[in-house]
Design a protein around this motif. Structure first.
Motif, PDB file in Angstrom:
ATOM      1  N   ARG A   3     -32.308   5.249 -16.180  1.00  0.00           N
ATOM      2  CA  ARG A   3     -33.358   5.700 -16.044  1.00  0.00           C
ATOM      3  C   ARG A   3     -34.815   5.897 -16.641  1.00  0.00           C
ATOM      4  O   ARG A   3     -34.924   5.021 -17.465  1.00  0.00           O
ATOM      5  CB  ARG A   3     -33.517   7.145 -17.367  1.00  0.00           C
ATOM      6  CG  ARG A   3     -32.104   8.244 -16.971  1.00  0.00           C
ATOM      7  CD  ARG A   3     -31.569   9.129 -17.454  1.00  0.00           C
ATOM      8  NE  ARG A   3     -30.159  10.075 -17.645  1.00  0.00           N
ATOM      9  CZ  ARG A   3     -30.155  10.550 -16.387  1.00  0.00           C
ATOM     10  NH1 ARG A   3     -30.714  11.003 -16.189  1.00  0.00           N
ATOM     11  NH2 ARG A   3     -29.057  10.973 -15.789  1.00  0.00           N
ATOM     12  N   PHE A  28     -32.045   8.112 -11.573  1.00  0.00           N
ATOM     13  CA  PHE A  28     -31.153   8.610 -11.194  1.00  0.00           C
ATOM     14  C   PHE A  28     -30.089   8.585  -9.911  1.00  0.00           C
ATOM     15  O   PHE A  28     -30.243   8.755  -9.164  1.00  0.00           O
ATOM     16  CB  PHE A  28     -30.421  10.275 -12.131  1.00  0.00           C
ATOM     17  CG  PHE A  28     -31.513  10.874 -11.553  1.00  0.00           C
ATOM     18  CD1 PHE A  28     -30.964  11.511 -10.207  1.00  0.00           C
ATOM     19  CD2 PHE A  28     -32.949  11.165 -11.652  1.00  0.00           C
ATOM     20  CE1 PHE A  28     -32.262  12.772  -9.128  1.00  0.00           C
ATOM     21  CE2 PHE A  28     -33.273  12.013 -10.775  1.00  0.00           C
ATOM     22  CZ  PHE A  28     -33.287  12.618 -10.129  1.00  0.00           C
ATOM     23  N   GLU A  29     -29.060   8.684 -10.021  1.00  0.00           N
ATOM     24  CA  GLU A  29     -27.854   8.369  -9.045  1.00  0.00           C
ATOM     25  C   GLU A  29     -27.225   9.361  -8.520  1.00  0.00           C
ATOM     26  O   GLU A  29     -27.029  10.872  -9.869  1.00  0.00           O
ATOM     27  CB  GLU A  29     -26.461   7.519  -8.903  1.00  0.00           C
ATOM     28  CG  GLU A  29     -26.819   6.398  -8.959  1.00  0.00           C
ATOM     29  CD  GLU A  29     -25.751   4.937  -8.789  1.00  0.00           C
ATOM     30  OE1 GLU A  29     -24.735   5.344  -8.422  1.00  0.00           O
ATOM     31  OE2 GLU A  29     -25.252   4.302  -9.839  1.00  0.00           O
ATOM     32  N   LEU A  30     -27.565  10.179  -7.180  1.00  0.00           N
ATOM     33  CA  LEU A  30     -27.069  11.199  -6.768  1.00  0.00           C
ATOM     34  C   LEU A  30     -25.793  11.084  -6.118  1.00  0.00           C
ATOM     35  O   LEU A  30     -25.254   9.421  -5.275  1.00  0.00           O
ATOM     36  CB  LEU A  30     -27.765  12.041  -6.013  1.00  0.00           C
ATOM     37  CG  LEU A  30     -29.047  12.133  -6.812  1.00  0.00           C
ATOM     38  CD1 LEU A  30     -30.498  12.768  -5.860  1.00  0.00           C
ATOM     39  CD2 LEU A  30     -29.099  13.025  -7.522  1.00  0.00           C
ATOM     40  N   PRO A  47     -25.725  15.826  -9.366  1.00  0.00           N
ATOM     41  CA  PRO A  47     -26.505  13.989 -10.516  1.00  0.00           C
ATOM     42  C   PRO A  47     -24.353  13.310 -10.183  1.00  0.00           C
ATOM     43  O   PRO A  47     -23.554  13.831 -10.591  1.00  0.00           O
ATOM     44  CB  PRO A  47     -25.837  14.680 -11.749  1.00  0.00           C
ATOM     45  CG  PRO A  47     -27.034  15.700 -11.517  1.00  0.00           C
ATOM     46  CD  PRO A  47     -25.996  16.487  -9.780  1.00  0.00           C
ATOM     47  N   ASP A  49     -23.431  11.473 -11.955  1.00  0.00           N
ATOM     48  CA  ASP A  49     -22.541  11.150 -13.575  1.00  0.00           C
ATOM     49  C   ASP A  49     -22.239  12.793 -14.206  1.00  0.00           C
ATOM     50  O   ASP A  49     -22.229  12.889 -15.336  1.00  0.00           O
ATOM     51  CB  ASP A  49     -23.633  10.336 -14.706  1.00  0.00           C
ATOM     52  CG  ASP A  49     -24.899  10.751 -14.712  1.00  0.00           C
ATOM     53  OD1 ASP A  49     -25.027  12.082 -13.790  1.00  0.00           O
ATOM     54  OD2 ASP A  49     -25.356  10.394 -15.536  1.00  0.00           O
ATOM     55  N   ALA A  50     -22.423  13.426 -13.366  1.00  0.00           N
ATOM     56  CA  ALA A  50     -22.230  14.523 -13.761  1.00  0.00           C
ATOM     57  C   ALA A  50     -20.852  15.508 -14.421  1.00  0.00           C
ATOM     58  O   ALA A  50     -20.077  14.898 -13.630  1.00  0.00           O
ATOM     59  CB  ALA A  50     -22.637  16.098 -12.926  1.00  0.00           C
ATOM     60  N   GLU A  54     -21.532  20.480 -16.411  1.00  0.00           N
ATOM     61  CA  GLU A  54     -23.053  20.075 -15.689  1.00  0.00           C
ATOM     62  C   GLU A  54     -22.436  20.782 -13.805  1.00  0.00           C
ATOM     63  O   GLU A  54     -23.682  21.011 -13.273  1.00  0.00           O
ATOM     64  CB  GLU A  54     -22.809  18.489 -15.561  1.00  0.00           C
ATOM     65  CG  GLU A  54     -23.843  18.466 -16.954  1.00  0.00           C
ATOM     66  CD  GLU A  54     -24.422  16.964 -17.482  1.00  0.00           C
ATOM     67  OE1 GLU A  54     -25.422  16.673 -17.806  1.00  0.00           O
ATOM     68  OE2 GLU A  54     -22.941  15.926 -16.568  1.00  0.00           O
ATOM     69  N   THR A  58     -25.919  22.063 -11.729  1.00  0.00           N
ATOM     70  CA  THR A  58     -26.931  21.047 -11.538  1.00  0.00           C
ATOM     71  C   THR A  58     -26.408  20.713 -10.292  1.00  0.00           C
ATOM     72  O   THR A  58     -26.027  19.246 -10.154  1.00  0.00           O
ATOM     73  CB  THR A  58     -26.297  19.969 -12.416  1.00  0.00           C
ATOM     74  OG1 THR A  58     -26.487  20.463 -13.478  1.00  0.00           O
ATOM     75  CG2 THR A  58     -27.704  18.765 -12.224  1.00  0.00           C
ATOM     76  N   TRP A  59     -26.602  21.436  -8.933  1.00  0.00           N
ATOM     77  CA  TRP A  59     -26.673  20.744  -8.243  1.00  0.00           C
ATOM     78  C   TRP A  59     -27.202  20.903  -6.927  1.00  0.00           C
ATOM     79  O   TRP A  59     -28.343  22.803  -7.181  1.00  0.00           O
ATOM     80  CB  TRP A  59     -24.944  21.074  -7.464  1.00  0.00           C
ATOM     81  CG  TRP A  59     -24.660  22.574  -7.777  1.00  0.00           C
ATOM     82  CD1 TRP A  59     -24.421  22.879  -8.806  1.00  0.00           C
ATOM     83  CD2 TRP A  59     -25.062  23.561  -7.135  1.00  0.00           C
ATOM     84  NE1 TRP A  59     -24.015  24.166  -8.464  1.00  0.00           N
ATOM     85  CE2 TRP A  59     -24.821  24.995  -7.534  1.00  0.00           C
ATOM     86  CE3 TRP A  59     -25.634  24.057  -5.755  1.00  0.00           C
ATOM     87  CZ2 TRP A  59     -24.741  26.051  -7.029  1.00  0.00           C
ATOM     88  CZ3 TRP A  59     -25.926  25.051  -4.618  1.00  0.00           C
ATOM     89  CH2 TRP A  59     -25.349  26.577  -5.855  1.00  0.00           C
TER      90      TRP A  59
END
Length: 74
Positions: A3, A28-30, A47, A49-50, A54, A58-59
């Motif tokens: 980050r 960040f990695e997706l 993400p 690492d979600a 999350e 978070t999508w």
């Protein structure tokens, strides 16, 4: 990826770009998942690492004409 530094103050106008030359975009990695349906494909990005909690919020999902050929927009 790591980050990067994020702007020190959140802008009130909704502009999320870095505010000075020394600040950088966050990195960040997706991960994505493509689902095939009878009426077309749907791609959901989230993400890498979600955790399970999350993933509920978070999508981003895109389908149909949301996809364009990269060369056509360059």
């Amino acid at each position: 990826m790591t980050r990067g530094a994020v702007a020190s103050a959140v802008p009130t106008d909704g502009d999320l770009r870095p505010t000075t030359e020394t600040e950088t975009w966050p990195e960040f990695e997706l991960t994505c998942r493509v689902e095939e349906y009878e009426d077309g494909a749907e791609c959901t990005v989230f993400p890498a690492d979600a955790d399970d909690d999350e993933l509920v919020t978070t999508w981003l999902t895109a389908a149909g004409d949301a996809f364009v050929d990269l060369e056509s927009v360059r």
